[in-house]
Design an enzyme around this catalytic site. Structure first.
Site, PDB file in Angstrom:
ATOM      1  N   ARG A 108      57.949   1.072  74.042  1.00  0.00           N
ATOM      2  CA  ARG A 108      59.010   1.983  74.486  1.00  0.00           C
ATOM      3  C   ARG A 108      59.325   2.904  73.324  1.00  0.00           C
ATOM      4  NH1 ARG A 108      64.822   1.043  77.407  1.00  0.00           N
ATOM      5  NH2 ARG A 108      63.367   0.797  79.128  1.00  0.00           N
ATOM      6  N   HIS A 135      58.526   6.624  83.062  1.00  0.00           N
ATOM      7  CA  HIS A 135      58.994   5.231  83.046  1.00  0.00           C
ATOM      8  C   HIS A 135      58.253   4.475  84.167  1.00  0.00           C
ATOM      9  CE1 HIS A 135      61.334   1.835  82.171  1.00  0.00           C
ATOM     10  NE2 HIS A 135      62.525   2.203  82.584  1.00  0.00           N
ATOM     11  N   GLN A 138      59.335   0.961  85.782  1.00  0.00           N
ATOM     12  CA  GLN A 138      60.513   1.102  86.640  1.00  0.00           C
ATOM     13  C   GLN A 138      60.104   1.523  88.064  1.00  0.00           C
ATOM     14  OE1 GLN A 138      64.048   0.774  85.698  1.00  0.00           O
ATOM     15  NE2 GLN A 138      64.248   0.822  87.920  1.00  0.00           N
ATOM     16  N   ASP A 231      70.388   8.797  87.971  1.00  0.00           N
ATOM     17  CA  ASP A 231      70.187   8.226  86.635  1.00  0.00           C
ATOM     18  C   ASP A 231      71.263   8.838  85.732  1.00  0.00           C
ATOM     19  OD1 ASP A 231      69.091   7.032  84.350  1.00  0.00           O
ATOM     20  OD2 ASP A 231      67.513   8.536  84.117  1.00  0.00           O
ATOM     21  N   CYS A 272      68.268   3.139  88.197  1.00  0.00           N
ATOM     22  CA  CYS A 272      67.466   2.292  87.298  1.00  0.00           C
ATOM     23  C   CYS A 272      68.332   1.452  86.375  1.00  0.00           C
ATOM     24  CB  CYS A 272      66.511   3.162  86.488  1.00  0.00           C
ATOM     25  SG  CYS A 272      67.347   4.451  85.532  1.00  0.00           S
ATOM     26  N   ARG A 317      62.301  -5.622  88.390  1.00  0.00           N
ATOM     27  CA  ARG A 317      61.614  -5.204  87.156  1.00  0.00           C
ATOM     28  C   ARG A 317      60.729  -6.346  86.650  1.00  0.00           C
ATOM     29  NH1 ARG A 317      63.387  -1.505  83.828  1.00  0.00           N
ATOM     30  NH2 ARG A 317      61.192  -1.518  83.251  1.00  0.00           N
TER      31      ARG A 317
HETATM   32  N1  NVA Z   1      66.691   8.412  81.621  1.00  0.00           N
HETATM   33  C1  NVA Z   1      67.151   7.174  81.023  1.00  0.00           C
HETATM   34  C2  NVA Z   1      66.480   6.008  81.664  1.00  0.00           C
HETATM   35  C3  NVA Z   1      66.927   4.663  81.142  1.00  0.00           C
HETATM   36  C4  NVA Z   1      66.261   3.518  81.836  1.00  0.00           C
HETATM   37  C5  NVA Z   1      66.873   7.212  79.518  1.00  0.00           C
HETATM   38  O1  NVA Z   1      65.761   7.574  79.130  1.00  0.00           O
HETATM   39  O2  NVA Z   1      67.775   6.903  78.738  1.00  0.00           O
HETATM   40  N1   CP Z   2      66.049   0.518  83.591  1.00  0.00           N
HETATM   41  C1   CP Z   2      65.716   0.210  82.321  1.00  0.00           C
HETATM   42  O1   CP Z   2      64.635   0.552  81.805  1.00  0.00           O
HETATM   43  O2   CP Z   2      66.654  -0.513  81.673  1.00  0.00           O
HETATM   44  P1   CP Z   2      66.650  -0.865  80.105  1.00  0.00           P
HETATM   45  O3   CP Z   2      66.832   0.423  79.358  1.00  0.00           O
HETATM   46  O4   CP Z   2      67.785  -1.832  79.943  1.00  0.00           O
HETATM   47  O5   CP Z   2      65.323  -1.494  79.765  1.00  0.00           O
END
Ligand code: NVA
Ligand code: CP
Length: 330
Positions: A108, A135, A138, A231, A272, A317
């Protein structure tokens, strides 16, 4: 042709065919049944995986950890700042080191190019646990949840409200197009997905009897939708200075009772997570005080309503990530 994903990385849905995604969803359903029945499934005993997190995580990290343990594997987790990666060692060198020790690598981080580079050098499957652009794990959980709720995917009408050019907007557009779901991005023009990605999604949608629509009009965008999805308005890695403008742009696209009323009576709400639906978080409280917005992308009423399936998504997930690990390592 039978699907075989052994040795493949999972970097973005654009790399996967509808049949391959179907295979992963079916596998995830089997794993969910086994988990619920308490049937052991330590199919990958003796293997080891490493999880690299350059951004924070609850769901993704825990899903990979629990999935790894359930499959009988050893799991190492490295947070930002706790390894040499990026600061003292390049991605390419890190990939070659970890590829000698581990059977699979989750990453990540920030730019999509970094996870793609990791996969080029690692020699073992690399799984994208979120980048600025995509992502993909997800997406599997979201498709699985939609299929559980409606019994099918093809032909569903899906509306994403909010920042449609972030990792979630981009990914959902491709996921829906691939599985024949009619996708609408309901967002201000400034936050529409990049034109080249929209073109790619439209092409994929036309091959799978789906469609891709972009609109700024909330009542047209939500009309007859089966799913309203949103989101957070400011994603990880974006500077705090964007909040003010983002709130101004996205306030009209909040998923609230009026938006839900425009959708079908049977419509569900998806997110998400994490979500700013109240002020019970440090950032939620700060934004409420600074900008007078106590609920952001979704109201607490919708988030807590029976139409909200957000915790089923969160659970899924784990089942879908288990499917990805198993399919690519078995
Ligand atoms: N768009 C959000 C998704 C988190 C799961 C981020 O990147 O922070
Ligand atoms: N939805 C998601 O990716 O959650 P986290 O950021 O907690 O992993």
């Amino acid at each position: 042709m039978p699907v075989n994903l052994r040795g493949r990385s999972f970097l973005k849905l654009l790399d996967y065919s509808p049949a391959e995604i179907r295979y992963l969803l079916d596998l995830a359903r089997n794993f969910k049944d086994m988990k619920r029945a308490g049937t052991p499934h330590r199919y990958l005993e003796g293997k080891n995986i490493v999880l690299l997190f350059e951004k924070t995580s609850t769901r993704t990290r825990c899903s990979f950890e629990v999935a790894g343990h359930d499959l009988g594997m050893g799991v190492t987790c490295l947070d930002s700042g706790s390894s040499q990666m990026g600061k003292k060692e390049s991605i390419a060198d890190t990939a070659r080191v970890l590829g000698r020790m581990y059977d699979g690598i989750e990453y990540r981080g920030f730019r999509q190019e970094l996870v793609e580079e990791l996969a080029r050098y690692a020699g073992v499957p690399v799984w994208n646990g979120l980048t600025d652009q995509f992502h993909p794990t997800q997406m599997l959980a979201d498709l699985m949840t939609m299929e559980e709720k409606f019994g099918y995917l093809k032909g569903l009408r899906f509306t994403y409200m909010g920042d449609a050019r972030n990792n979630m907007g981009n990914s959902l557009m491709i996921a829906c197009a691939t599985m024949g779901v009619h996708f609408t991005a309901c967002a201000p023009r400034e936050l529409f997905p990049a034109p080249e990605l929209v073109e790619a999604a439209k092409k994929i949608a036309s091959e799978n009897h789906g469609s891709v629509t972009l609109t700024e009009d909330v009542s047209a965008g939500t009309r007859d939708a089966d799913v309203l999805y949103t989101d957070i308005w400011v994603s990880m890695g974006e500077p705090d200075s964007v909040w003010e403008e983002r709130i101004r742009l996205l306030r009209p696209y909040q998923v609230n009772a009026a938006a839900m009323a425009g959708a079908k009576k049977s419509a569900i709400f998806m997110h998400c997570l994490p979500s700013f639906h109240d002020t019970r978080t440090a950032i939620g409280a700060e934004i409420a005080e600074k900008f007078g917005v106590p609920e952001m992308e979704v109201t607490n009423e919708v988030f807590e309503s029976p139409r909200s399936v957000v915790f089923d998504e969160a659970e899924n997930r784990m089942h879908t990530i288990k499917a990805v690990i198993y399919a690519t390592l078995c």
